[in-house]
Motif scaffolding. Structure first.
Motif, PDB file in Angstrom:
ATOM      1  N   GLY A 159     -12.921  11.776 -93.108  1.00 39.66           N
ATOM      2  CA  GLY A 159     -12.590  11.643 -91.685  1.00 39.66           C
ATOM      3  C   GLY A 159     -13.854  11.693 -90.838  1.00 39.66           C
ATOM      4  O   GLY A 159     -13.953  11.017 -89.804  1.00 39.66           O
TER       5      GLY A 159
ATOM      6  N   LEU B 295     -15.203   8.697 -88.181  1.00 34.95           N
ATOM      7  CA  LEU B 295     -15.679   8.840 -86.794  1.00 34.95           C
ATOM      8  C   LEU B 295     -17.087   8.259 -86.635  1.00 34.95           C
ATOM      9  O   LEU B 295     -17.370   7.546 -85.660  1.00 34.95           O
TER      10      LEU B 295
ATOM     11  N   SER C 126     -11.763  21.829 -81.103  1.00 40.48           N
ATOM     12  CA  SER C 126     -11.362  20.955 -82.203  1.00 40.48           C
ATOM     13  C   SER C 126     -12.144  21.370 -83.431  1.00 40.48           C
ATOM     14  O   SER C 126     -13.005  22.257 -83.369  1.00 40.48           O
TER      15      SER C 126
ATOM     16  N   ALA D  28     -16.215  18.277 -86.535  1.00 39.88           N
ATOM     17  CA  ALA D  28     -16.557  16.860 -86.722  1.00 39.88           C
ATOM     18  C   ALA D  28     -16.306  16.019 -85.468  1.00 39.88           C
ATOM     19  O   ALA D  28     -16.985  15.003 -85.267  1.00 39.88           O
ATOM     20  N   SER D  29     -15.356  16.417 -84.639  1.00 45.89           N
ATOM     21  CA  SER D  29     -15.063  15.632 -83.431  1.00 45.89           C
ATOM     22  C   SER D  29     -16.315  15.491 -82.572  1.00 45.89           C
ATOM     23  O   SER D  29     -16.518  14.466 -81.918  1.00 45.89           O
TER      24      SER D  29
ATOM     25  N   ASP E  57      -9.402  10.554 -82.568  1.00 48.42           N
ATOM     26  CA  ASP E  57      -9.614  11.405 -83.734  1.00 48.42           C
ATOM     27  C   ASP E  57      -8.225  11.863 -84.178  1.00 48.42           C
ATOM     28  O   ASP E  57      -7.701  12.877 -83.709  1.00 48.42           O
TER      29      ASP E  57
ATOM     30  N   GLN F 105      -5.833  14.820 -87.943  1.00 46.42           N
ATOM     31  CA  GLN F 105      -4.713  15.732 -88.223  1.00 46.42           C
ATOM     32  C   GLN F 105      -3.362  15.119 -87.859  1.00 46.42           C
ATOM     33  O   GLN F 105      -2.368  15.836 -87.837  1.00 46.42           O
TER      34      GLN F 105
ATOM     35  N   SER G 127      -8.300  11.492 -91.622  1.00 49.86           N
ATOM     36  CA  SER G 127      -8.909  12.246 -92.726  1.00 49.86           C
ATOM     37  C   SER G 127      -7.857  12.428 -93.810  1.00 49.86           C
ATOM     38  O   SER G 127      -6.688  12.690 -93.502  1.00 49.86           O
TER      39      SER G 127
ATOM     40  N   PHE H  29      -8.471  14.790 -96.135  1.00 46.33           N
ATOM     41  CA  PHE H  29      -8.798  16.122 -96.652  1.00 46.33           C
ATOM     42  C   PHE H  29      -7.504  16.715 -97.232  1.00 46.33           C
ATOM     43  O   PHE H  29      -6.426  16.503 -96.674  1.00 46.33           O
TER      44      PHE H  29
ATOM     45  N   LYS I 194      -4.426  17.907 -95.181  1.00 43.33           N
ATOM     46  CA  LYS I 194      -3.768  17.063 -94.181  1.00 43.33           C
ATOM     47  C   LYS I 194      -2.365  16.671 -94.670  1.00 43.33           C
ATOM     48  O   LYS I 194      -2.065  16.765 -95.860  1.00 43.33           O
TER      49      LYS I 194
ATOM     50  N   ASP J 159     -12.224  14.285-100.970  1.00 45.05           N
ATOM     51  CA  ASP J 159     -12.441  13.745 -99.628  1.00 45.05           C
ATOM     52  C   ASP J 159     -12.009  12.291 -99.538  1.00 45.05           C
ATOM     53  O   ASP J 159     -12.017  11.555-100.527  1.00 45.05           O
ATOM     54  N   GLY J 160     -11.661  11.886 -98.338  1.00 46.20           N
ATOM     55  CA  GLY J 160     -11.316  10.488 -98.085  1.00 46.20           C
ATOM     56  C   GLY J 160     -11.009  10.325 -96.615  1.00 46.20           C
ATOM     57  O   GLY J 160     -10.707  11.303 -95.922  1.00 46.20           O
TER      58      GLY J 160
ATOM     59  N   TYR K 267      -9.684  27.464 -84.085  1.00 45.92           N
ATOM     60  CA  TYR K 267     -11.046  27.571 -84.561  1.00 45.92           C
ATOM     61  C   TYR K 267     -11.646  28.753 -83.832  1.00 45.92           C
ATOM     62  O   TYR K 267     -11.411  28.871 -82.620  1.00 45.92           O
TER      63      TYR K 267
HETATM   64  C1  LIG Z   1      -9.781  16.976 -85.835  1.00 41.77           C
HETATM   65  C2  LIG Z   1     -10.598  16.615 -87.047  1.00 41.77           C
HETATM   66  N1  LIG Z   1     -11.551  15.680 -86.929  1.00 41.77           N
HETATM   67  C3  LIG Z   1     -12.294  15.294 -87.976  1.00 41.77           C
HETATM   68  C4  LIG Z   1     -12.131  15.855 -89.222  1.00 41.77           C
HETATM   69  C5  LIG Z   1     -13.038  15.457 -90.333  1.00 41.77           C
HETATM   70  O1  LIG Z   1     -12.384  15.040 -91.480  1.00 41.77           O
HETATM   71  P1  LIG Z   1     -13.028  15.248 -92.936  1.00 41.77           P
HETATM   72  O2  LIG Z   1     -12.924  16.688 -93.284  1.00 41.77           O
HETATM   73  O3  LIG Z   1     -12.192  14.370 -93.819  1.00 41.77           O
HETATM   74  O4  LIG Z   1     -14.431  14.784 -92.869  1.00 41.77           O
HETATM   75  C6  LIG Z   1     -11.142  16.835 -89.399  1.00 41.77           C
HETATM   76  C7  LIG Z   1     -10.945  17.455 -90.727  1.00 41.77           C
HETATM   77  O5  LIG Z   1     -10.633  18.581 -90.899  1.00 41.77           O
HETATM   78  C8  LIG Z   1     -10.365  17.235 -88.285  1.00 41.77           C
HETATM   79  O6  LIG Z   1      -9.435  18.189 -88.402  1.00 41.77           O
END
Ligand SMILES: Cc1ncc(COP(=O)(O)O)c(C=O)c1O
Length: 376
Positions: free
Chosen positions: A69, A73, A94, A97-98, A166, A169, A190, A192, A195, A202-203, A319
């Motif tokens: 994921g 992005l 968030s 990664a966002s 994004d 989820q 994502s 993960f 999910k 991963d993917g 978080y």
């Molecule tokens: C809101 C959000 N954005 C981005 C990601 C990134 O995804 P990944 O873990 O597959 O890289 C996640 C993963 O947990 C996420 O929850």
């Protein structure tokens, strides 16, 4: 809250992927064996079929598989030529990664506080964050519920900003009948394992309705190579492998059933918490919520978490530090108090087990313990 005797009558993990595997084991094992026998490990029919199926599932014309994921992005941002000097607005609350992906392409994340009911970016605060350098908005659909896409898209259109959803989820979630990922220039998923549609590793996937942008993302994910060994642009290696694609195709057939089971579990928790001091998740009636997480708000969150652990209940804090207060973004100059709703969410929220295979007995056990701990 005071200390109470430990009483773990039952164990309820936050997530139980073994229960899911037990349910679909034969189909998963067959899919994996079939890829092993084909030896088509990179690209090939499983990846192409999954890209088509996820695109269709998400009301999009194109799907581009990638390594995570996070990479979805990054590839979306890069396909939109976002880089140094560009500002990209996203939610202050968030998964990292966002915002980390914006910094990774050389851009500057600009944070906006959330709507405290949905935990999604508050569109009323969006316009004030726009400057002449703003190029895009990364709108997160947190916990499986879409943000207000009507309002966010209208502002993006008015201000000529790109919109990246994004939807890591939120696969299958809807905003007024529109699937997550289908409204912006790009939607990013994502796979993960935790999910709703999770891989065995991963993917990720990008979806889009724009053929040209989709093609650019596809090119970027394979070193910008077309034809092979000729590179007009610099990309990277971010492929989704065939083993993951084959397994995800099996799981995709169950995704709606699983998301509905999660929503049923959420409704049961809601009814058990009704009238109590437990802050229940708000379900915006304009959305199809896929409940990737069921997140409650409570006073003394950390003590509640500890007491639940002692009673055999798995929980998670998503978080603990909002993005604007992360050390790596200190150069942006934010202070405590800048994003009060994100900061409060980081202190007061707790995710409870919500996975589809939970039994009613387990849900009642979790809810009863939350209520009992809260009373003491
Ligand atoms: C809101 C959000 N954005 C981005 C990601 C990134 O995804 P990944 O873990 O597959 O890289 C996640 C993963 O947990 C996420 O929850």
């Amino acid at each position: 809250m005071c200390a109470m005797p430990t009483r773990a009558a039952m164990t309820v993990p936050l997530l139980d992927l073994k229960a899911q595997y037990a349910d679909i084991r034969t189909d998963i094992d067959n899919a994996i064996r079939s890829v092993m026998e084909s030896t088509r490990f990179i690209g090939g029919p499983e990846v192409v079929a999954l890209e088509e199926e996820i695109a269709r599932y998400s009301q999009c014309a194109h799907g581009i598989g990638c390594a995570s994921g996070t990479d979805a992005l990054i590839l979306a941002l890069r396909a939109l030529n976002i880089g140094p000097g560009d500002e990209v607005i996203t939610s202050a609350y968030s998964f990292f990664a966002s915002a980390g992906t914006i910094a990774n392409v050389g851009g500057t994340p600009v944070f906006v506080d959330i709507d405290p009911r949905t935990y999604n970016l508050d569109p009323h605060r969006l316009e004030a964050a726009i400057t002449p350098r703003t190029k895009a908005v990364v709108a997160v659909h947190l916990y499986g519920q879409c943000c207000d896409l009507t309002a966010v898209k209208a502002i993006c259109d008015k201000k000529k900003l790109f919109l990246i959803e994004d939807a890591a989820q939120a696969i299958g979630a809807e905003w007024e009948g529109k699937r997550a990922g289908s409204v912006g220039e790009f939607g990013c998923f994502s796979f993960f394992p935790s999910k709703n549609l999770g891989a065995a590793g991963d993917g990720g996937m990008i979806v889009t309705n724009d053929a040209e942008l989709g093609d650019k993302a596809r090119l970027l994910r394979e070193h910008g190579s077309r034809p092979k060994y000729y590179h007009a642009i610099v990309g990277t290696n971010s492929r989704l492998d065939a083993l993951q694609a084959a397994l995800l195709r099996v799981k995709l057939r169950h995704l709606d059933r699983w998301s509905e089971a999660r929503a049923r579990n959420a409704a049961l928790y809601d009814s058990l918490f009704e009238g109590s001091r437990v802050g229940r998740p708000y379900h915006d009636p304009r959305t199809r919520h896929i409940y990737n997480q069921y997140v409650i708000r409570i006073p003394n969150r950390d003590a509640m978490r500890q007491a639940l652990t002692e009673r055999g209940v798995g929980t998670e804090v998503y978080y603990p530090v909002p993005l604007h207060l992360q050390k790596c973004f200190s150069m942006l100059g934010h202070q405590v108090g800048d994003m009060p709703h994100s900061e409060a969410a980081a202190l007061e929220t707790l995710a409870l087990p919500i996975y589809p295979e939970l039994t009613e007995e387990q849900i009642r056990y979790v809810a009863a313990n939350v209520l009992e701990i809260l009373e003491h």
